[in-house]
Design an enzyme around this catalytic site. Structure first.
Site, PDB file in Angstrom:
ATOM      1  N   THR A  80       0.839  -1.200   0.000  1.00  0.00           N
ATOM      2  CA  THR A  80       0.000   0.000   0.000  1.00  0.00           C
ATOM      3  C   THR A  80       0.871   1.246   0.000  1.00  0.00           C
ATOM      4  O   THR A  80       1.814   1.351   0.773  1.00  0.00           O
ATOM      5  CB  THR A  80      -0.922  -0.018   1.239  1.00  0.00           C
ATOM      6  N   TYR A 106      -7.670  -7.688   7.492  1.00  0.00           N
ATOM      7  CA  TYR A 106      -8.811  -7.080   6.794  1.00  0.00           C
ATOM      8  C   TYR A 106     -10.012  -8.037   6.764  1.00  0.00           C
ATOM      9  O   TYR A 106      -9.969  -9.119   7.340  1.00  0.00           O
ATOM     10  CB  TYR A 106      -8.372  -6.638   5.394  1.00  0.00           C
TER      11      TYR A 106
HETATM   12  C1  LIG Z   1       4.204  -0.102   3.717  1.00  0.00           C
HETATM   13  C2  LIG Z   1       3.598  -1.466   3.558  1.00  0.00           C
HETATM   14  C3  LIG Z   1       2.403  -1.590   2.865  1.00  0.00           C
HETATM   15  C4  LIG Z   1       1.814  -2.872   2.696  1.00  0.00           C
HETATM   16  N1  LIG Z   1       0.648  -2.983   1.981  1.00  0.00           N
HETATM   17  C5  LIG Z   1       0.089  -4.204   1.772  1.00  0.00           C
HETATM   18  C6  LIG Z   1      -1.082  -4.359   0.958  1.00  0.00           C
HETATM   19  O1  LIG Z   1      -1.630  -3.411   0.385  1.00  0.00           O
HETATM   20  N2  LIG Z   1      -1.584  -5.612   0.835  1.00  0.00           N
HETATM   21  C7  LIG Z   1      -1.023  -6.703   1.436  1.00  0.00           C
HETATM   22  O2  LIG Z   1      -1.522  -7.819   1.293  1.00  0.00           O
HETATM   23  N3  LIG Z   1       0.108  -6.581   2.171  1.00  0.00           N
HETATM   24  C8  LIG Z   1       0.688  -5.366   2.341  1.00  0.00           C
HETATM   25  N4  LIG Z   1       1.847  -5.251   3.061  1.00  0.00           N
HETATM   26  C9  LIG Z   1       2.532  -6.464   3.529  1.00  0.00           C
HETATM   27  C10 LIG Z   1       3.600  -6.880   2.513  1.00  0.00           C
HETATM   28  O3  LIG Z   1       2.998  -7.373   1.332  1.00  0.00           O
HETATM   29  C11 LIG Z   1       4.510  -7.984   3.071  1.00  0.00           C
HETATM   30  O4  LIG Z   1       3.703  -9.029   3.544  1.00  0.00           O
HETATM   31  C12 LIG Z   1       5.417  -7.504   4.189  1.00  0.00           C
HETATM   32  O5  LIG Z   1       6.072  -6.292   3.836  1.00  0.00           O
HETATM   33  C13 LIG Z   1       6.477  -8.571   4.518  1.00  0.00           C
HETATM   34  O6  LIG Z   1       7.201  -8.902   3.366  1.00  0.00           O
HETATM   35  P1  LIG Z   1       8.692  -8.320   3.098  1.00  0.00           P
HETATM   36  O7  LIG Z   1       9.541  -8.835   4.234  1.00  0.00           O
HETATM   37  O8  LIG Z   1       9.093  -8.893   1.784  1.00  0.00           O
HETATM   38  O9  LIG Z   1       8.594  -6.826   3.089  1.00  0.00           O
HETATM   39  C14 LIG Z   1       2.439  -4.008   3.239  1.00  0.00           C
HETATM   40  C15 LIG Z   1       3.653  -3.859   3.933  1.00  0.00           C
HETATM   41  C16 LIG Z   1       4.234  -2.614   4.083  1.00  0.00           C
HETATM   42  C17 LIG Z   1       5.551  -2.508   4.799  1.00  0.00           C
END
Ligand SMILES: Cc1cc2nc3c(=O)[nH]c(=O)nc-3n(C[C@H](O)[C@H](O)[C@H](O)COP(=O)(O)O)c2cc1C
Length: 401
Positions: free
Chosen positions: A29, A201
């Site tokens: 997001t 959600y």
């Molecule tokens: C700023 C931010 C926004 C995110 N927005 C979403 C989103 O819109 N939908 C979703 O399913 N997960 C969202 N997430 C979760 C990420 O998809 C992901 O699960 C999380 O960052 C962990 O993965 P990573 O270690 O690769 O960052 C968001 C995470 C962050 C940090």
């Protein structure tokens, strides 16, 4: 294929779609659309740049399905709810395709954790059951931006309103809303959709036994808790046909419960996986901040592996993947078939190329360049000139910090 990470850079057939490698952009997001939910040109540049970085597929940020307050979760969240949204998404989809990547649209409904500014005065959000979240509104600001705005961590707590239990008619309408939004997504040229049933959600509120207290066929067991999302998947399938991807995102934690655990732990996960066996989903997507965890002391098997095996479906794995070795471990251990990467892509749009080179890189959690501010005006009622929100955060407290 030869090279340092052979499995990671091998192709994969997801449904009828061939992915050129196993690297996917996780949904993130950004709160960067116009106030009416129309995606911006800045978003086109942002997604196209990451497509050019070598990902096989992008999952967009969580997008609302209907122009209805209560469905919208965040200020400046994009929608796929009308013709204007479709045209703007089409630009993004075309740009991503031109840069060699597939793209699917993540659809979500905020339920009880929607930013209260996205609700009508005195309106209640809906949830699986009548419950109330205690959590914080999530801003996507960097520390520096928070500082510039007179804010400082911890993020401001929000008094989320008490949710009312969704009626069966509400559940049906939400499924129809997702199916109609999916149809619009196909008009924009998306390769498929992801149904967001993770991270706190609405559909997660059905799946999490702590929040779903229902006694009817939508609660009380893993299969019942998954029913609302599975019915939605099946309706979306009818609308978009067999050639497009449907992914379902699951997690144990949520934005208002980062340490979240399912009562029943791995046993519950196994039952949940079984519930999806006969669904029309092409894959599941496990979300966490650490792909290895399962938060159940009785087992060390990653939750993604448990659900992959019990569902029999391909699995996208996410959480804390920062190096090519992480991907190889996921793929070779049978924990997943595809790796979704989130935060590393903020700072490193070329992340797939970087890891393929084998060079060490500086992992930066948040990069200012692509963190875009939500609206400054806290009294702004989302977005359609409807009634003003009754959520009135004490801005003076924020400024003092
Ligand atoms: C700023 C931010 C926004 C995110 N927005 C979403 C989103 O819109 N939908 C979703 O399913 N997960 C969202 N997430 C979760 C990420 O998809 C992901 O699960 C999380 O960052 C962990 O993965 P990573 O270690 O690769 O960052 C968001 C995470 C962050 C940090």
């Amino acid at each position: 294929m030869s090279g340092k990470f052979p499995k990671t850079f091998s192709s994969f057939d997801l449904g009828t779609i061939k992915l050129k490698n196993r690297l996917i952009m996780a949904p993130l997001t950004r709160q960067s659309s116009h106030d009416d939910g129309t995606p911006t040109d800045e978003m086109t540049a942002y997604y196209a740049r990451r497509a050019r970085g070598g990902l096989s597929m992008i999952i967009t940020e969580g997008t609302y399905s209907e122009d209805k307050l209560g469905c919208v979760a965040y200020l400046n969240q994009p929608g796929c709810a009308n013709e204007k949204h479709i045209s703007a998404w089409k630009k993004i989809v075309d740009a991503v395709h031109d840069n060699g990547s597939k793209i699917i649209l993540q659809l979500m409904h905020g339920g009880r954790v929607s930013d209260p500014r996205c609700l009508y005065d005195n309106d209640s959000p809906i949830s699986a059951s009548s419950t109330k979240s205690s959590g914080a509104v999530l801003y996507t600001d960097t520390d520096e931006e928070m500082h510039n705005r007179g804010l400082a961590p911890p993020w401001p707590e929000v008094n989320f309103p008490e949710a009312k239990e969704a009626s069966k008619e509400d559940i049906k309408n939400i499924s129809v809303g997702f199916a109609e939004a999916s149809e619009r997504a196909m008009k924009a040229g998306f390769d498929g959709v992801e149904i967001h049933a993770a991270n706190g959600y609405l559909f997660y509120q059905f799946i999490d036994p702590k929040q779903n207290l229902r006694k009817d066929e939508y609660g009380g067991s893993a299969i019942n808790n998954a029913r609302a999302v599975i019915e939605t998947v099946d309706l979306v399938r009818q609308v978009i046909g067999d050639e497009k991807i449907i992914s379902v995102r699951l997690s144990q934690d949520g934005v208002d419960d980062f340490e979240g655990q399912w009562p029943g732990g791995v046993n519950y996960a196994e039952e949940l996986g079984k519930a999806f066996r006969s669904s029309k989903a092409d894959c599941l997507h496990w979300s966490s901040f650490d792909w290895k965890d399962n938060r159940d002391n009785s087992s060390e098997v990653p939750m993604s592996k448990i659900i992959k095996e019990s569902s029999g479906l391909p699995m996208i794995v996410n959480g804390g993947i920062v190096e090519g070795d992480d991907c190889e471990e996921i793929l070779n251990s049978g924990s997943g078939d595809l790796c979704a990467v989130g935060r590393p892509l903020f700072a490193h749009p070329d992340w797939p190329h970087i890891i393929r080179s084998g060079e060490k890189y500086n992992w930066i959690e948040f990069d200012r360049k692509y963190v875009i501010k939500p609206s400054y005006d806290y009294n702004y009622g989302y977005p359609l000139n409807l009634k003003k929100s009754n959520w009135n955060p004490d801005i003076s407290i924020r400024k003092k910090r």
